[in-house]
Design a protein around this motif. Structure first.
Motif, PDB file in Angstrom:
ATOM      1  N   ASP A  88       0.806  -1.219   0.000  1.00  0.00           N
ATOM      2  CA  ASP A  88       0.000   0.000   0.000  1.00  0.00           C
ATOM      3  C   ASP A  88       0.842   1.274   0.000  1.00  0.00           C
ATOM      4  O   ASP A  88       0.339   2.345  -0.328  1.00  0.00           O
ATOM      5  N   TRP A  89       2.078   1.186   0.433  1.00  0.00           N
ATOM      6  CA  TRP A  89       2.958   2.347   0.497  1.00  0.00           C
ATOM      7  C   TRP A  89       3.872   2.362  -0.724  1.00  0.00           C
ATOM      8  O   TRP A  89       4.096   1.345  -1.362  1.00  0.00           O
ATOM      9  N   GLN A  90       4.420   3.524  -1.036  1.00  0.00           N
ATOM     10  CA  GLN A  90       5.355   3.594  -2.158  1.00  0.00           C
ATOM     11  C   GLN A  90       6.796   3.555  -1.657  1.00  0.00           C
ATOM     12  O   GLN A  90       7.119   4.076  -0.594  1.00  0.00           O
ATOM     13  N   TYR A  91       7.611   2.892  -2.439  1.00  0.00           N
ATOM     14  CA  TYR A  91       9.024   2.737  -2.111  1.00  0.00           C
ATOM     15  C   TYR A  91       9.766   3.996  -2.529  1.00  0.00           C
ATOM     16  O   TYR A  91       9.690   4.414  -3.679  1.00  0.00           O
ATOM     17  N   LEU A  92      10.478   4.599  -1.585  1.00  0.00           N
ATOM     18  CA  LEU A  92      11.209   5.837  -1.865  1.00  0.00           C
ATOM     19  C   LEU A  92      12.717   5.619  -1.960  1.00  0.00           C
ATOM     20  O   LEU A  92      13.482   6.570  -2.010  1.00  0.00           O
ATOM     21  N   GLY A  93      13.123   4.382  -1.973  1.00  0.00           N
ATOM     22  CA  GLY A  93      14.505   4.078  -2.303  1.00  0.00           C
ATOM     23  C   GLY A  93      15.402   3.610  -1.190  1.00  0.00           C
ATOM     24  O   GLY A  93      15.088   3.709  -0.005  1.00  0.00           O
ATOM     25  N   TYR A  94      16.522   3.080  -1.638  1.00  0.00           N
ATOM     26  CA  TYR A  94      17.616   2.661  -0.773  1.00  0.00           C
ATOM     27  C   TYR A  94      18.642   3.777  -0.819  1.00  0.00           C
ATOM     28  O   TYR A  94      19.030   4.229  -1.899  1.00  0.00           O
ATOM     29  N   HIS A  95      19.059   4.241   0.324  1.00  0.00           N
ATOM     30  CA  HIS A  95      19.975   5.370   0.396  1.00  0.00           C
ATOM     31  C   HIS A  95      21.143   5.004   1.299  1.00  0.00           C
ATOM     32  O   HIS A  95      20.961   4.371   2.334  1.00  0.00           O
ATOM     33  N   SER A  96      22.334   5.409   0.905  1.00  0.00           N
ATOM     34  CA  SER A  96      23.492   5.121   1.745  1.00  0.00           C
ATOM     35  C   SER A  96      24.485   6.270   1.678  1.00  0.00           C
ATOM     36  O   SER A  96      24.478   7.070   0.740  1.00  0.00           O
ATOM     37  N   ILE A  97      25.290   6.339   2.694  1.00  0.00           N
ATOM     38  CA  ILE A  97      26.359   7.337   2.738  1.00  0.00           C
ATOM     39  C   ILE A  97      27.675   6.587   2.713  1.00  0.00           C
ATOM     40  O   ILE A  97      27.761   5.429   3.110  1.00  0.00           O
ATOM     41  N   PRO A  98      28.721   7.250   2.237  1.00  0.00           N
ATOM     42  CA  PRO A  98      30.023   6.579   2.253  1.00  0.00           C
ATOM     43  C   PRO A  98      30.526   6.421   3.684  1.00  0.00           C
ATOM     44  O   PRO A  98      30.214   7.229   4.555  1.00  0.00           O
ATOM     45  N   VAL A  99      31.250   5.358   3.921  1.00  0.00           N
ATOM     46  CA  VAL A  99      31.871   5.141   5.226  1.00  0.00           C
ATOM     47  C   VAL A  99      33.345   5.493   5.062  1.00  0.00           C
ATOM     48  O   VAL A  99      34.067   4.851   4.308  1.00  0.00           O
ATOM     49  N   TYR A 100      33.750   6.554   5.737  1.00  0.00           N
ATOM     50  CA  TYR A 100      35.117   7.056   5.613  1.00  0.00           C
ATOM     51  C   TYR A 100      36.005   6.551   6.744  1.00  0.00           C
ATOM     52  O   TYR A 100      35.529   6.265   7.840  1.00  0.00           O
ATOM     53  N   THR A 101      37.291   6.483   6.466  1.00  0.00           N
ATOM     54  CA  THR A 101      38.282   6.188   7.506  1.00  0.00           C
ATOM     55  C   THR A 101      39.182   7.393   7.745  1.00  0.00           C
ATOM     56  O   THR A 101      39.777   7.527   8.795  1.00  0.00           O
ATOM     57  N   ASN A 102      39.256   8.289   6.780  1.00  0.00           N
ATOM     58  CA  ASN A 102      40.058   9.503   6.906  1.00  0.00           C
ATOM     59  C   ASN A 102      39.341  10.488   7.835  1.00  0.00           C
ATOM     60  O   ASN A 102      38.179  10.824   7.612  1.00  0.00           O
ATOM     61  N   GLN A 103      40.032  10.975   8.854  1.00  0.00           N
ATOM     62  CA  GLN A 103      39.405  11.836   9.868  1.00  0.00           C
ATOM     63  C   GLN A 103      38.823  13.124   9.291  1.00  0.00           C
ATOM     64  O   GLN A 103      37.764  13.567   9.718  1.00  0.00           O
ATOM     65  N   SER A 104      39.485  13.722   8.306  1.00  0.00           N
ATOM     66  CA  SER A 104      38.944  14.977   7.754  1.00  0.00           C
ATOM     67  C   SER A 104      37.645  14.704   6.978  1.00  0.00           C
ATOM     68  O   SER A 104      36.717  15.509   7.019  1.00  0.00           O
ATOM     69  N   ASP A 105      37.564  13.566   6.292  1.00  0.00           N
ATOM     70  CA  ASP A 105      36.326  13.206   5.591  1.00  0.00           C
ATOM     71  C   ASP A 105      35.201  12.908   6.587  1.00  0.00           C
ATOM     72  O   ASP A 105      34.056  13.291   6.369  1.00  0.00           O
ATOM     73  N   ILE A 106      35.547  12.240   7.682  1.00  0.00           N
ATOM     74  CA  ILE A 106      34.557  11.940   8.722  1.00  0.00           C
ATOM     75  C   ILE A 106      34.020  13.224   9.324  1.00  0.00           C
ATOM     76  O   ILE A 106      32.809  13.397   9.506  1.00  0.00           O
ATOM     77  N   ARG A 107      34.896  14.170   9.623  1.00  0.00           N
ATOM     78  CA  ARG A 107      34.458  15.452  10.193  1.00  0.00           C
ATOM     79  C   ARG A 107      33.602  16.237   9.204  1.00  0.00           C
ATOM     80  O   ARG A 107      32.611  16.854   9.584  1.00  0.00           O
ATOM     81  N   ALA A 108      33.964  16.217   7.929  1.00  0.00           N
ATOM     82  CA  ALA A 108      33.186  16.931   6.908  1.00  0.00           C
ATOM     83  C   ALA A 108      31.786  16.337   6.791  1.00  0.00           C
ATOM     84  O   ALA A 108      30.797  17.071   6.698  1.00  0.00           O
TER      85      ALA A 108
END
Length: 126
Positions: free
Chosen positions: A53-73
């Motif tokens: 009965d509901w509509q599918y609005l998608g699968y969403h993901s974010i990148p998993v970072y190991t670099n601290q500056s990317d994690i903070r950003a």
């Protein structure tokens, strides 16, 4: 632990007669992977669930970072998930976390700092 992958379902109206029907609200993936406390993963999925009965609005993901500056950003700026352009307007959503930064666990605790919805104001309102 932060949600890193999720699925979203939406609808513009809720059938209040179905609120007490726990089987109708089951998510098969959550059940089969043992993430619904108190239910055996082999519990039968009903023929009709909210997903019919509901509509599918998608699968969403974010990148998993190991670099601290990317994690903070990522922490400072968050992540955006684009909804399908052809999706009908929705008032209610269900979010199913499919992965967290350190992997899924049976207790499945996760966190989101903020959840904001926005779009343009040209969608007709009833």
């Amino acid at each position: 632990m932060n949600a890193s992958s999720l699925e979203i379902w939406g609808t513009d109206k809720i059938d209040y007669d179905k609120l007490a029907d726990k089987d109708y609200w089951l998510d098969s993936l959550s059940l089969r992977t043992g993430h619904i406390k108190g239910l055996d993963p082999t519990y039968p999925i009903p023929e009709r669930t909210f997903k019919d009965d509901w509509q599918y609005l998608g699968y969403h993901s974010i990148p998993v970072y190991t670099n601290q500056s990317d994690i903070r950003a990522l922490a400072a700026n968050g992540a955006e998930y684009d909804m399908p352009i052809e999706a009908e307007p929705v008032r209610y959503i269900r979010i199913f976390v499919r992965a967290i930064t350190l992997g899924m666990r049976e207790d499945n605790y996760f966190s989101m700092g903020e959840l904001t919805f926005f779009g343009d104001n040209t969608v007709p309102q009833d």
